[in-house]
Design a protein around this motif. Sequence first.
Motif, PDB file in Angstrom:
ATOM      1  N   SER A  45       0.860  -1.184   0.000  1.00 55.37           N
ATOM      2  CA  SER A  45       0.000   0.000   0.000  1.00 55.37           C
ATOM      3  C   SER A  45       0.894   1.230   0.000  1.00 55.37           C
ATOM      4  O   SER A  45       2.079   1.166   0.353  1.00 55.37           O
ATOM      5  N   ILE A  46       0.337   2.356  -0.415  1.00 59.58           N
ATOM      6  CA  ILE A  46       1.049   3.634  -0.389  1.00 59.58           C
ATOM      7  C   ILE A  46       0.270   4.550   0.536  1.00 59.58           C
ATOM      8  O   ILE A  46      -0.929   4.763   0.352  1.00 59.58           O
ATOM      9  N   GLN A  47       0.937   5.068   1.579  1.00 63.10           N
ATOM     10  CA  GLN A  47       0.254   5.795   2.622  1.00 63.10           C
ATOM     11  C   GLN A  47       1.025   7.048   3.036  1.00 63.10           C
ATOM     12  O   GLN A  47       2.253   7.103   2.908  1.00 63.10           O
ATOM     13  N   THR A  48       0.287   8.018   3.561  1.00 66.80           N
ATOM     14  CA  THR A  48       0.918   9.203   4.128  1.00 66.80           C
ATOM     15  C   THR A  48       1.651   8.811   5.418  1.00 66.80           C
ATOM     16  O   THR A  48       1.482   7.711   5.951  1.00 66.80           O
ATOM     17  N   GLU A  49       2.425   9.745   5.932  1.00 66.69           N
ATOM     18  CA  GLU A  49       3.145   9.490   7.179  1.00 66.69           C
ATOM     19  C   GLU A  49       2.173   9.206   8.319  1.00 66.69           C
ATOM     20  O   GLU A  49       2.393   8.303   9.127  1.00 66.69           O
ATOM     21  N   ALA A  50       1.088   9.982   8.377  1.00 66.16           N
ATOM     22  CA  ALA A  50       0.105   9.774   9.434  1.00 66.16           C
ATOM     23  C   ALA A  50      -0.588   8.429   9.293  1.00 66.16           C
ATOM     24  O   ALA A  50      -0.834   7.725  10.284  1.00 66.16           O
ATOM     25  N   GLU A  51      -0.909   8.039   8.069  1.00 67.34           N
ATOM     26  CA  GLU A  51      -1.565   6.745   7.842  1.00 67.34           C
ATOM     27  C   GLU A  51      -0.625   5.585   8.156  1.00 67.34           C
ATOM     28  O   GLU A  51      -1.045   4.571   8.734  1.00 67.34           O
ATOM     29  N   ARG A  52       0.629   5.717   7.778  1.00 71.41           N
ATOM     30  CA  ARG A  52       1.578   4.607   7.937  1.00 71.41           C
ATOM     31  C   ARG A  52       2.064   4.470   9.368  1.00 71.41           C
ATOM     32  O   ARG A  52       2.145   3.366   9.917  1.00 71.41           O
ATOM     33  N   PHE A  53       2.393   5.610  10.005  1.00 68.80           N
ATOM     34  CA  PHE A  53       3.032   5.560  11.313  1.00 68.80           C
ATOM     35  C   PHE A  53       2.170   6.141  12.436  1.00 68.80           C
ATOM     36  O   PHE A  53       2.611   6.198  13.579  1.00 68.80           O
ATOM     37  N   GLY A  54       0.979   6.625  12.092  1.00 71.76           N
ATOM     38  CA  GLY A  54       0.075   7.119  13.112  1.00 71.76           C
ATOM     39  C   GLY A  54       0.491   8.411  13.750  1.00 71.76           C
ATOM     40  O   GLY A  54       0.234   8.647  14.934  1.00 71.76           O
ATOM     41  N   GLN A  55       1.139   9.309  12.970  1.00 67.38           N
ATOM     42  CA  GLN A  55       1.528  10.595  13.504  1.00 67.38           C
ATOM     43  C   GLN A  55       1.489  11.618  12.382  1.00 67.38           C
ATOM     44  O   GLN A  55       1.410  11.289  11.214  1.00 67.38           O
ATOM     45  N   MET A  56       1.540  12.868  12.760  1.00 63.93           N
ATOM     46  CA  MET A  56       1.429  13.949  11.790  1.00 63.93           C
ATOM     47  C   MET A  56       2.731  14.095  11.025  1.00 63.93           C
ATOM     48  O   MET A  56       3.800  13.686  11.468  1.00 63.93           O
ATOM     49  N   GLN A  57       2.619  14.735   9.871  1.00 64.20           N
ATOM     50  CA  GLN A  57       3.793  15.019   9.058  1.00 64.20           C
ATOM     51  C   GLN A  57       4.793  15.844   9.841  1.00 64.20           C
ATOM     52  O   GLN A  57       4.439  16.632  10.716  1.00 64.20           O
ATOM     53  N   GLY A  58       6.052  15.655   9.508  1.00 59.66           N
ATOM     54  CA  GLY A  58       7.091  16.458  10.125  1.00 59.66           C
ATOM     55  C   GLY A  58       7.039  17.887   9.617  1.00 59.66           C
ATOM     56  O   GLY A  58       6.149  18.289   8.885  1.00 59.66           O
ATOM     57  N   GLU A  59       8.006  18.645  10.035  1.00 62.55           N
ATOM     58  CA  GLU A  59       8.034  20.052   9.659  1.00 62.55           C
ATOM     59  C   GLU A  59       8.098  20.182   8.147  1.00 62.55           C
ATOM     60  O   GLU A  59       8.865  19.511   7.477  1.00 62.55           O
ATOM     61  N   ALA A  60       7.254  21.050   7.596  1.00 62.92           N
ATOM     62  CA  ALA A  60       7.211  21.256   6.147  1.00 62.92           C
ATOM     63  C   ALA A  60       8.513  21.872   5.680  1.00 62.92           C
ATOM     64  O   ALA A  60       9.113  22.704   6.353  1.00 62.92           O
ATOM     65  N   LYS A  61       8.950  21.420   4.513  1.00 64.10           N
ATOM     66  CA  LYS A  61      10.156  21.977   3.911  1.00 64.10           C
ATOM     67  C   LYS A  61       9.768  22.984   2.849  1.00 64.10           C
ATOM     68  O   LYS A  61       8.886  22.750   2.037  1.00 64.10           O
ATOM     69  N   ASP A  62      10.472  24.125   2.870  1.00 60.37           N
ATOM     70  CA  ASP A  62      10.139  25.196   1.953  1.00 60.37           C
ATOM     71  C   ASP A  62      10.794  24.998   0.604  1.00 60.37           C
ATOM     72  O   ASP A  62      11.757  24.260   0.449  1.00 60.37           O
ATOM     73  N   MET A  63      10.261  25.720  -0.347  1.00 61.43           N
ATOM     74  CA  MET A  63      10.748  25.672  -1.718  1.00 61.43           C
ATOM     75  C   MET A  63      10.595  27.075  -2.263  1.00 61.43           C
ATOM     76  O   MET A  63       9.872  27.902  -1.703  1.00 61.43           O
ATOM     77  N   LYS A  64      11.244  27.419  -3.323  1.00 59.76           N
ATOM     78  CA  LYS A  64      11.110  28.753  -3.886  1.00 59.76           C
ATOM     79  C   LYS A  64       9.691  28.996  -4.359  1.00 59.76           C
ATOM     80  O   LYS A  64       8.983  28.097  -4.729  1.00 59.76           O
ATOM     81  N   HIS A  65       9.303  30.302  -4.363  1.00 56.15           N
ATOM     82  CA  HIS A  65       7.979  30.664  -4.829  1.00 56.15           C
ATOM     83  C   HIS A  65       7.771  30.214  -6.266  1.00 56.15           C
ATOM     84  O   HIS A  65       8.698  30.195  -7.076  1.00 56.15           O
TER      85      HIS A  65
END
Length: 251
Positions: free
Chosen positions: A219-239
Amino acid sequence: MQDVSKEWLEFLRNQFPVGSRIQTWELDDPRNTLEEAGKLDHIDDEGRFHVRQSDGGERILALGEEMFSVHPPEPTLLKLYMPLTASFYGRNEWGDWDEIGEEWDGKTLLDYEDRILGAMVKNRTPEEAERGLMHWCDKDSLDAKVRSAEFTVEARNGQLWGVAECQVIGQLSPEELAGLKDFLTGQASDGWGEGLEQQAIRVDGGEFYVHLWQIDGWSIQTEAERFGQMQGEAKDMKHGTTMTMGGMSLG
């Protein structure tokens, strides 16, 4: 009331997600001084931009009536995790290859993280330099929100996982997330992943072939779905590209 076509509304809402930064200026301002108006709350059925100001108030901007620029919000990193396996083929005592491979799971593959990542980088094509796997995506609904996606690996909870790292603008709806998962599943099983499976990674005693996808237990799952926790800190990218509205010049 101004009549606005459904197609134009869909374009505006896809191009300018909630949270986009809005700047305004006056037409008779010789210096074109930009002022921060706030962040986009929503675009109504008449195509008007409802802007949430820093003091909590709301301002409504209409195309052709006010001069304003829309700056898309910074992309955030969305990780989608999938089980990683491999088929190992060794040489027998006579130096011949074993015909039946040995299946390795993510725990075994922890020792080969660098070699697997190297094979993944080698498998990327020049066409994928800017947007990664999204270069091959024909889903218009995802094109504006998912700026890039790449397969990589990550050690987590004592095993090595396959990961699709996606740079996302705004918030994906449940339907959009399902569409992204469906696209990446296809790339893992038949597209990009098939090319990776054909690359032999040589190790002591033989070689192995990595599988991003397999029939059983996958299966392909988000971090919260796979490990039962929220995503880590968002990483920025250029505008992304700034588009000027009001004057109707889209750049």
